[in-house]
Structure formats: structure tokens, C-alpha cells
Design an enzyme around this catalytic site. Structure first.
Site, short mmCIF file in Angstrom:
data_model
loop_
_atom_site.label_atom_id
_atom_site.label_comp_id
_atom_site.label_asym_id
_atom_site.label_seq_id
_atom_site.Cartn_x
_atom_site.Cartn_y
_atom_site.Cartn_z
CD GLU A 1 10.08 0.40 -2.03
OE1 GLU A 1 9.16 1.09 -1.54
OE2 GLU A 1 10.81 -0.34 -1.35
CG PHE B 1 -8.67 19.18 0.43
CD1 PHE B 1 -7.98 18.91 -0.74
CD2 PHE B 1 -8.40 18.39 1.54
CE1 PHE B 1 -7.05 17.88 -0.82
CE2 PHE B 1 -7.47 17.35 1.48
CZ PHE B 1 -6.80 17.09 0.29
CE LYS C 1 -1.56 14.88 6.03
NZ LYS C 1 -0.30 15.64 5.84
CD GLU D 1 14.98 -4.30 -5.76
OE1 GLU D 1 15.06 -3.23 -6.42
OE2 GLU D 1 14.64 -4.35 -4.57
CG HIS E 1 -2.13 11.07 1.92
ND1 HIS E 1 -0.84 10.72 1.57
CD2 HIS E 1 -2.05 12.34 2.39
CE1 HIS E 1 -0.02 11.72 1.82
NE2 HIS E 1 -0.73 12.72 2.33
CE LYS F 1 10.35 -2.63 2.98
NZ LYS F 1 11.02 -1.97 4.11
NE ARG G 1 6.10 11.02 0.77
CZ ARG G 1 6.14 11.79 -0.31
NH1 ARG G 1 7.30 12.25 -0.75
NH2 ARG G 1 5.04 12.08 -0.98
CG ASP H 1 12.56 -3.01 7.39
OD1 ASP H 1 13.22 -2.86 8.44
OD2 ASP H 1 12.98 -2.65 6.28
CE LYS I 1 12.35 -8.45 0.66
NZ LYS I 1 12.29 -9.67 -0.16
CG ASP J 1 1.79 15.80 -1.73
OD1 ASP J 1 2.90 15.94 -2.27
OD2 ASP J 1 1.64 15.51 -0.53
CB ALA J 2 4.65 13.40 -5.66
CG ASP K 1 2.92 9.78 0.92
OD1 ASP K 1 3.48 9.85 -0.19
OD2 ASP K 1 3.05 10.65 1.80
CE LYS K 2 -1.03 4.39 5.03
NZ LYS K 2 -0.01 3.41 4.74
#
Length: 464
Positions: A54, A285, A186, A67, A26, A320, A299, A326, A324, A293-294, A28-29
């Protein structure tokens, strides 16, 4: 005078809950994995690297930005292309009507790099001149961890199933068993649950399974052209109907057989004629990946965690380094929640931490057990137990979970939690899934837990 309100008696209820996941292909992945491949490359040469990477992907382009302060010498072009190829993207045709394009090509894609160093303002406040245990959080924020006793790995079944369905789709594609599958895909699962009077939840039946998976052109695509390097006998892709049947047998049933419920039975026992199946419900598909898809790093934060169960603080993981919080604090929150559940202190557990940038000690610790606490302990007792047993300062988390090792790309697809911990080449993978044994507290009363807290060094680790 009015009578005081009666406390409402706990009751059982039945409800439907759904979770989704995505394959490693995918868009995003893909970006999550590229970001973590960059992180791994930094940590491999410099374990103290400060990384915030990123990734963005669209059509035949991948861009890394962020960074990074590191002593490592990085070849970003090589790192990106290796990650793209590992996922399986090896063809791109700039034509949406093409049946040959998988959506991205490791050899021809454009790689853009926009990286500078970490802000000196952040570095000065977080880590410069500080001992490892005094290193502050890299940012403010809230993080959560969750565990439930409904499965052997303490993950909610909806999310565990959706995640593993995606992994099986990839496994049968890469093994050649279903060679006509492509990287993008998906999954989504709806399960009927029974919530018991004590607050625990039990999956009763699998209500719906949705799988949308990229594939080669039915009845026309040939294996020698679809699979780079294939030298065996020629094969033609099956019809959509035959594809769907193979997915049901080789992906859905196989996956469910390998998920163990808390009663010791496979999740396949909850699947049957009552289950609604939607396999590629939109039809074909063929075009997928960044061409369809971007993609962006971070995300898919719910897919990375608990599929909508518990809570999420909003911070993404991939790209990260351990300062970090998160990422690193979300890992320790999972270990705390899982430790509570596997030790029999409660059937479900949610843990929250909060931090301020530059401050080492967590600002707060919150525990929710949904009324499922056991052995006469209450939520305050369990909170105090966690304060005794865990150190959640960023430096301590990095040490206890061995987070300065180059092992993050493995976490970036198929969920960061519910994975089997293992050691490879001296590196500890998914160490946060190794729950701490807290069973000794089962026999304690509140006064004993409070005494254990006072006798501990908790004020060196926690804000009072």
C-alpha cells in the site's frame, strides 16, 4: 381465482449515465503506480513473490507499507522516486500560495517504508507445500467482470471516453504540445443512452464533458522554468480561455476520433453543439498532486474497472501479486465477459466469481446477460460454457494470463480494462483483453452444451 400476472413486455427507454476517471498524476493514482512499481521490482527477481503493498502520499512525502515476502533485494527509495519522476512531479514548495509548486518533488520528497513479511498463518493456508494449481485464494471475496458491445473494445463508452480523455491530457503534456499542463487531473463524461427492447444499450449522444486539469500559471509561467531540461525557445503559458480552447481541440476531439463505436464510426459523431462543456469549472487549478489532496492506493476502484457499469466486489488491484484474487480473478472475469460478447453469445455480460481463503476452486460462478443472450442460448447455457472453457483457480489464472511477469505499473493508470494487449520483451501485457473464441457454441442447443459440460473436466476446476 385471480388471473396469473402477465409478463411485462420489454420496452425501450432513454437514460443518462456518467463515468469519471483521473490522470496518472492524481494523488490516488500516483499511489497505485508506486505500489505496482514495488510489485514489479519483486517479480522481476522472484516471480513467486507474495506482495501486498500500500502507498500513501501527502505533501512532499510518500510512504509504502504492507507485507512482502520475496527473494528480491529492493531499494524502496529508488523505486518510489523513479515512479514520482515518471509521472512528472519534479517541484515542491511548502507554500499553498506558490505558483511554482507542482505538489511533489522526486528529488526532495521524504520516502517512508513500513514493510514486513507475509503472515505465516496466511502463507501456510494459501500456498506453502501446495502445487501451483492447488494454491488457494489469498483471501475471500467477490470479483466481477463486465463487457458491452457498444464499443470495439467492449467497454462502456462513458468510461472508455473518460479514461482516454485523461490519457490524452497526459500525452499532450509529456509531448510538449500542451507543456503548460501539470500532472494532476480528472475527467467525467455523461452520455445519453437508448436501451433497446432486447436489453442492449446504444450511446446516442455525448451530453456532458467535464475536465479539471492542473496547469501552470496563465500568462506568467515560462516553459524553461516549468519543464525541467527544456532548452528550446522561451514560451509563456496561454490565458485560461486559450488553454480551454486547446483542451477542447487537442484533447476532447482528438480522443473521440480514436474511439470506435460498434457501428464502425468514431465517437466524435456523438459530440456537437448539444454537448455541455465544463473545463476547469472551479477556475484555476495550479496547486495539485499530494499537496492539494492526500493519496492512497486502492481508492479508485471504479475508475480501474467499468465506471459504475456492471458491479464491483470492492477489492482494489494495485500492489497485489496474482494469489490475491481481488486482482487476478477480476482479470479472468473480464476475459470471460468479453469472450461472451465478442463471440456473439450476448450483447452485454456480467460475470461474478467468489472465493474462500486457502481454497483453490471458486465457490460460485454467476452470469448476467441482461436479456441480451442470442442464438437460443439462455444464461444457464452461457454459465456452463464458461465452466467448460475457463479454469479460475488462482494458479491456473496466473498461468493463462501470464501474471507472474513484472508488468503491473503499466496497468495502474488509465484503467486495467479496455486496453490493447501487446507483447514487449517477451512479456504479455493486458492478456485478459484477448478474448477466447466461443463462436462454436452459437450452433449448439441446451442439451449439447450440457453434454459438453459433462464430458469436460469441470469438477477439477469448479465446485459443483
Amino acid at each position: 381465482m385471480a388471473e396469473p400476472a402477465q409478463k411485462k413486455a420489454k420496452t425501450t427507454r432513454t437514460f443518462l449515465f456518467s463515468s469519471e476517471s483521473v490522470n496518472e498524476g492524481h494523488p490516488d493514482k500516483l499511489c497505485d503506480q508506486v505500489s505496482d512499481a514495488v510489485l514489479d521490482a519483486c517479480l522481476r527477481e522472484d516471480p513467486k513473490s507474495k506482495v501486498a503493498c500500500e502507498t500513501c502520499a501527502k505533501d512532499n512525502m510518500v510512504m509504502v507499507a504492507g507485507e512482502i515476502t520475496t527473494k528480491a533485494k529492493l531499494d524502496y527509495d529508488k523505486i518510489v522516486r523513479a515512479a514520482v519522476l515518471q509521472i512528472g512531479y519534479d517541484s515542491y514548495v511548502d507554500d499553498l500560495s506558490s505558483v511554482d509548486s507542482k505538489g511533489l518533488c522526486d528529488k526532495t520528497c521524504e520516502v517512508l517504508v513500513r514493510i514486513n513479511k507475509q503472515s505465516p498463518d496466511i502463507a501456510g493456508g494459501v500456498h506453502v507445500g501446495k502445487d501451483d494449481m492447488d494454491v488457494g485464494a489469498g483471501d475471500q471475496g467477490i470479483m466481477f467482470g463486465y463487457a458491452s458491445d457498444e464499443t470495439s473494445d467492449c467497454m462502456p463508452l462513458t468510461h472508455s471516453m473518460a479514461t482516454r480523455l485523461g490519457k490524452t491530457l497526459t500525452d499532450v503534456r509529456k509531448s510538449g504540445e500542451c507543456w503548460w499542463l501539470r500532472p494532476d487531473g480528472k475527467t467525467q463524461v455523461t452520455i445519453e443512452y437508448l436501451q433497446h427492447a432486447d436489453g442492449s444499450v446504444e450511446p446516442k449522444k455525448i451530453h456532458t464533458v467535464v475536465i479539471s486539469t492542473q496547469h501552470a500559471e496563465p500568462l506568467k509561467a515560462v516553459r524553461s522554468k516549468e519543464c525541467v531540461g527544456y532548452k528550446g525557445p522561451e514560451m509563456t503559458a496561454p490565458s485560461m480561455e486559450a488553454m480551454n480552447k486547446e483542451i477542447e481541440e487537442k484533447v476532447i476531439r482528438r480522443t473521440l476520433q480514436n474511439i470506435t463505436l460498434k457501428n464502425g464510426k468514431p465517437a466524435l459523431t456523438l459530440y456537437g453543439s448539444h454537448t455541455h462543456l465544463h473545463i476547469n469549472p472551479s477556475g484555476k487549478f495550479i496547486i495539485g498532486g499530494p499537496q492539494g489532496d492526500a493519496g492512497l492506493t486502492g481508492r479508485k476502484i471504479i475508475i480501474d474497472t467499468y465506471g459504475g457499469w456492471g458491479a464491483h466486489g470492492g477489492g482494489a488491484f494495485s500492489g497485489k501479486d496474482p494469489t490475491k484474487v481481488d486482482r487476478s480473478a477480476a482479470y479472468i472475469c473480464r476475459q470471460m465477459a468479453k469472450s461472451v460478447v465478442t463471440s456473439g453469445l450476448s450483447a452485454r455480460c456480467l460475470v461474478q466469481l467468489s472465493y474462500a481463503i486457502g481454497v483453490a476452486k471458486p465457490l460460485s460462478l454467476f452470469v448476467e446477460t441482461y436479456g441480451t443472450e442470442k442464438h437460443g442460448l439462455d444464461v444457464d447455457d452461457i454459465t456452463n460454457i464458461l465452466k467448460v472453457e475457463f479454469d479460475c483457480r488462482p494458479g491456473a489464472i496466473a498461468v493463462s494470463l501470464a501474471l507472474r511477469e513484472p508488468k503491473y505499473q503499466e496497468t495502474a493508470a488509465y484503467c486495467h480494462f479496455g486496453r490493447e494487449p501487446y507483447t514487449k520483451e517477451g512479456r504479455k501485457y493486458f492478456e485478459w483483453e484477448n478474448a477466447m473464441d466461443l463462436k462454436k457454441y452459437q450452433a449448439m442447443k441446451t442439451e449439447q452444451v450440457s453434454a459438453a459440460l459433462k464430458a469436460s473436466n469441470y469438477l477439477t476446476k469448479w465446485v459443483d
